[in-house]
Motif scaffolding. Structure first.
Motif, short mmCIF file in Angstrom:
data_model
loop_
_atom_site.label_atom_id
_atom_site.label_comp_id
_atom_site.label_asym_id
_atom_site.label_seq_id
_atom_site.Cartn_x
_atom_site.Cartn_y
_atom_site.Cartn_z
N ASN A 30 0.82 -1.21 0.00
CA ASN A 30 0.00 0.00 0.00
C ASN A 30 0.86 1.26 0.00
O ASN A 30 0.35 2.36 0.23
CB ASN A 30 -0.94 0.00 1.21
CG ASN A 30 -0.20 -0.05 2.53
OD1 ASN A 30 1.02 0.10 2.60
ND2 ASN A 30 -0.93 -0.30 3.60
N VAL A 31 2.15 1.12 -0.27
CA VAL A 31 3.08 2.25 -0.23
C VAL A 31 3.81 2.37 -1.57
O VAL A 31 3.79 1.45 -2.39
CB VAL A 31 4.11 2.10 0.91
CG1 VAL A 31 3.42 2.11 2.27
CG2 VAL A 31 4.94 0.84 0.75
N GLY A 32 4.47 3.49 -1.75
CA GLY A 32 5.31 3.70 -2.93
C GLY A 32 4.51 3.87 -4.20
O GLY A 32 3.28 3.94 -4.19
N LEU A 33 5.24 3.95 -5.30
CA LEU A 33 4.59 4.17 -6.60
C LEU A 33 3.66 3.03 -6.98
O LEU A 33 2.62 3.25 -7.60
CB LEU A 33 5.64 4.39 -7.69
CG LEU A 33 6.43 5.69 -7.61
CD1 LEU A 33 7.39 5.79 -8.80
CD2 LEU A 33 5.51 6.90 -7.56
N MET A 34 4.02 1.80 -6.60
CA MET A 34 3.13 0.69 -6.95
C MET A 34 1.83 0.76 -6.15
O MET A 34 0.78 0.36 -6.64
CB MET A 34 3.84 -0.66 -6.77
CG MET A 34 4.91 -0.90 -7.83
SD MET A 34 4.37 -0.63 -9.56
CE MET A 34 3.01 -1.77 -9.71
N GLY A 35 1.88 1.28 -4.95
CA GLY A 35 0.65 1.52 -4.20
C GLY A 35 -0.20 2.57 -4.89
O GLY A 35 -1.43 2.46 -4.95
N VAL A 36 0.45 3.58 -5.47
CA VAL A 36 -0.26 4.62 -6.23
C VAL A 36 -0.90 4.00 -7.47
O VAL A 36 -2.06 4.30 -7.79
CB VAL A 36 0.69 5.77 -6.61
CG1 VAL A 36 0.00 6.77 -7.53
CG2 VAL A 36 1.21 6.47 -5.35
N VAL A 37 -0.17 3.16 -8.19
CA VAL A 37 -0.73 2.49 -9.37
C VAL A 37 -1.94 1.66 -8.97
O VAL A 37 -3.00 1.73 -9.60
CB VAL A 37 0.32 1.59 -10.08
CG1 VAL A 37 -0.33 0.80 -11.21
CG2 VAL A 37 1.47 2.43 -10.63
N ALA A 38 -1.80 0.87 -7.90
CA ALA A 38 -2.91 0.02 -7.44
C ALA A 38 -4.13 0.87 -7.09
O ALA A 38 -5.26 0.53 -7.48
CB ALA A 38 -2.47 -0.82 -6.25
N ASP A 39 -3.92 1.95 -6.37
CA ASP A 39 -5.03 2.83 -6.00
C ASP A 39 -5.73 3.38 -7.24
O ASP A 39 -6.96 3.47 -7.28
CB ASP A 39 -4.55 3.99 -5.13
CG ASP A 39 -4.18 3.57 -3.72
OD1 ASP A 39 -4.63 2.47 -3.27
OD2 ASP A 39 -3.45 4.32 -3.04
N ALA A 40 -4.96 3.76 -8.25
CA ALA A 40 -5.55 4.31 -9.47
C ALA A 40 -6.33 3.24 -10.24
O ALA A 40 -7.41 3.53 -10.76
CB ALA A 40 -4.45 4.91 -10.36
N ALA A 91 8.58 -1.83 -14.95
CA ALA A 91 9.24 -1.26 -13.78
C ALA A 91 9.02 0.25 -13.78
O ALA A 91 9.41 0.94 -14.72
CB ALA A 91 10.73 -1.56 -13.80
N MET A 92 8.37 0.72 -12.74
CA MET A 92 8.26 2.16 -12.50
C MET A 92 9.63 2.64 -12.00
O MET A 92 10.45 1.82 -11.59
CB MET A 92 7.22 2.44 -11.41
CG MET A 92 5.79 2.13 -11.76
SD MET A 92 5.07 3.32 -12.91
CE MET A 92 5.32 4.87 -12.08
N PRO A 93 9.89 3.94 -11.99
CA PRO A 93 11.10 4.41 -11.32
C PRO A 93 11.14 3.87 -9.90
O PRO A 93 10.10 3.83 -9.21
CB PRO A 93 10.94 5.93 -11.34
CG PRO A 93 10.16 6.18 -12.60
CD PRO A 93 9.16 5.05 -12.63
N LEU A 96 16.76 -0.09 -5.48
CA LEU A 96 17.53 -1.30 -5.71
C LEU A 96 16.65 -2.53 -5.91
O LEU A 96 16.94 -3.37 -6.77
CB LEU A 96 18.52 -1.52 -4.56
CG LEU A 96 19.57 -0.43 -4.40
CD1 LEU A 96 20.43 -0.70 -3.16
CD2 LEU A 96 20.43 -0.30 -5.64
N GLY A 97 15.57 -2.65 -5.14
CA GLY A 97 14.68 -3.79 -5.31
C GLY A 97 14.03 -3.80 -6.67
O GLY A 97 13.88 -4.87 -7.30
N THR A 98 13.66 -2.64 -7.16
CA THR A 98 13.07 -2.53 -8.50
C THR A 98 14.08 -2.98 -9.55
O THR A 98 13.73 -3.74 -10.46
CB THR A 98 12.63 -1.08 -8.78
OG1 THR A 98 11.66 -0.69 -7.79
CG2 THR A 98 12.05 -0.92 -10.17
N LEU A 99 15.31 -2.51 -9.43
CA LEU A 99 16.34 -2.89 -10.38
C LEU A 99 16.62 -4.40 -10.33
O LEU A 99 16.75 -5.04 -11.37
CB LEU A 99 17.64 -2.12 -10.11
CG LEU A 99 17.56 -0.62 -10.35
CD1 LEU A 99 18.83 0.05 -9.87
CD2 LEU A 99 17.31 -0.32 -11.82
#
Length: 181
Positions: A30-40, A91-93, A96-99
Motif C-alpha cells: 500500500n506504499v510507494g509508486l506501486m501503491g499509487v498504481v494500485a489505487d488508481a 518497472a516504474m522508477p 535497488l529492489g526494483t532494479l
C-alpha cells in the motif's frame, strides 16, 4: 521519489490500465509508486492482484482494498508467483529492489524461461542512464544486441502499453537450448 511527476505518472498508468481492462499484478503493498498504481486501478474500477511475503504483510504494508491478495512465505515465492500470473512486466522508477526484480525477469526472458515483454516506464528520463549502460554492455560484447533490444522503454503510458502489445521475443539460441541438443 522527490518529484510529484513520478506519482502523477503512476496514477496515469493505473488509470489507463483500468480503462483498457488490464489487470494489475504487483507486490501487494500500500506504499510507494506501486501503491499509487494500485489505487488508481481500483479507483477506475480495475482489478488488482497483489502478492506479498508474510513478513511485509505482518508490518501492515499489505494493500487492504485489492480484490486478490496472496500472502506467500518469501520474496522468492513472491517473484515466482508474480512472474507466473503476469503477462508483461513494467518497472516504474524505483530503487535497488526494483532494479533487482527488473534484471531478474529480463534475464529469465533472455534464458527463455518466459517470452513476455519487460519494460521500463522511463518517467522524466529516470532510466536514461540505465538504458545507456545496457547499450554500453552490448557495445562491449557482454550482452547480445538481440537481448539488449528486449528492454522496452517509454516515457508515455500510451507508447508503453502499445509496445507491450506488439512485443515479440528475439529468436536466438540460448545456453539452455544448446545443452538439450
Amino acid at each position: 521519489g522527490f518529484d510529484a511527476v513520478f506519482a502523477d505518472a503512476a496514477r496515469d498508468l493505473g488509470t489507463e490500465m483500468a480503462r483498457r481492462g488490464i489487470e494489475l499484478v504487483y507486490g501487494g503493498g500500500n506504499v510507494g509508486l506501486m501503491g499509487v498504481v494500485a489505487d488508481a486501478v481500483l479507483a477506475d474500477g480495475g482489478r488488482v492482484t497483489g502478492v506479498i511475503p508474510e513478513a511485509l504483510a505482518a508490518k501492515e504494508l499489505a494493500h487492504g482494498d485489492i480484490q486478490d491478495l496472496r500472502v506467500v512465505g518469501s520474496m522468492h515465492e513472491r517473484k515466482a508467483l508474480m512472474a507466473e500470473l503476469a503477462d508483461a512486466f513494467v518497472a516504474m522508477p524505483g530503487g535497488l529492489g526494483t532494479l533487482e526484480e527488473f534484471f531478474e525477469v529480463l534475464t529469465w526472458g533472455q534464458l527463455g524461461f518466459h517470452h513476455k515483454p519487460v519494460a521500463l516506464y522511463n518517467v522524466d528520463g529516470y532510466y536514461d542512464g540505465l538504458l545507456s549502460f545496457v547499450d554500453h554492455a552490448v557495445t562491449r560484447g557482454f550482452v547480445r544486441r538481440e537481448h539488449g533490444r528486449m528492454v522496452i522503454a517509454e516515457s508515455s503510458v500510451d507508447a508503453l502499453l502499445a509496445r507491450l502489445v506488439r512485443y515479440r521475443p528475439p529468436e536466438v539460441s540460448k545456453w539452455l537450448e544448446r545443452e538439450s541438443l
